[in-house]
Enzyme design. Structure first.
Site, PDB file in Angstrom:
ATOM      1  N   HIS A  27       0.811  -1.214   0.000  1.00 33.22           N
ATOM      2  CA  HIS A  27       0.000   0.000   0.000  1.00 33.22           C
ATOM      3  C   HIS A  27       0.849   1.271   0.000  1.00 33.22           C
ATOM      4  O   HIS A  27       0.356   2.346  -0.349  1.00 33.22           O
ATOM      5  CB  HIS A  27      -1.005  -0.023   1.145  1.00 33.22           C
ATOM      6  N   TYR A  46     -10.300   7.886  -0.079  1.00 24.82           N
ATOM      7  CA  TYR A  46     -10.212   6.489   0.334  1.00 24.82           C
ATOM      8  C   TYR A  46      -9.029   6.324   1.283  1.00 24.82           C
ATOM      9  O   TYR A  46      -7.910   6.688   0.946  1.00 24.82           O
ATOM     10  CB  TYR A  46     -10.045   5.611  -0.903  1.00 24.82           C
ATOM     11  N   TRP A  83      -4.513  -7.354  -8.070  1.00 29.77           N
ATOM     12  CA  TRP A  83      -4.288  -6.643  -6.812  1.00 29.77           C
ATOM     13  C   TRP A  83      -5.115  -7.273  -5.695  1.00 29.77           C
ATOM     14  O   TRP A  83      -4.622  -7.535  -4.607  1.00 29.77           O
ATOM     15  CB  TRP A  83      -4.642  -5.162  -6.980  1.00 29.77           C
ATOM     16  N   TRP A  84      -6.400  -7.511  -5.985  1.00 30.64           N
ATOM     17  CA  TRP A  84      -7.275  -8.109  -4.973  1.00 30.64           C
ATOM     18  C   TRP A  84      -6.798  -9.504  -4.567  1.00 30.64           C
ATOM     19  O   TRP A  84      -6.833  -9.844  -3.391  1.00 30.64           O
ATOM     20  CB  TRP A  84      -8.700  -8.176  -5.483  1.00 30.64           C
TER      21      TRP A  84
END
Length: 118
Positions: A27, A46, A83-84
């Site tokens: 991240h 976000y 990514w997920w």
């Protein structure tokens, strides 16, 4: 005509203790395609917070008019699914029957907003 107020969302998921450093690292270096798609899908402000135990808390605002269509658009991006898959592997969902961020009943648990100020 006035712009509608953004919809506010908050959600939680659990981080595997063995993945704390890797999660923070990925991240700190989010892939540009991910950031672009989030913005394109009408998500702003976000943030993800970590409680230094095991809970990740995310909050964001949705400025669009069809969140389901925007989430489908997000899921259609192969790089987002990659990514997920990577980040889901670092997490444990609190949702019964959860499969992944890309399929199933959801991965992050939505939270009910009970108070906010402008």
């Amino acid at each position: 005509m006035a712009q509608p107020q953004p919809r506010r969302f908050a959600q939680i998921v659990h981080l595997k203790p063995s993945a704390i450093a890797a999660y923070k690292e990925c991240h700190a270096n989010v892939w540009p395609e991910i950031l672009d798609k989030i913005k394109e899908c009408n998500i702003i402000d976000y943030s993800i917070f970590f409680d230094n135990d095991r809970t990740l808390f995310a909050t964001f605002k949705y400025t669009g008019t069809d969140i389901d269509a925007d989430m489908d658009k997000m899921a259609a991006l192969p790089r987002m699914r990659e990514w997920w898959a990577m980040t889901d592997g670092m997490q444990e969902s609190p949702i019964p029957g959860a499969v992944s961020s890309a399929e199933g009943p959801g991965w992050w648990k939505p939270l009910e907003e009970v108070f906010h100020t402008d």
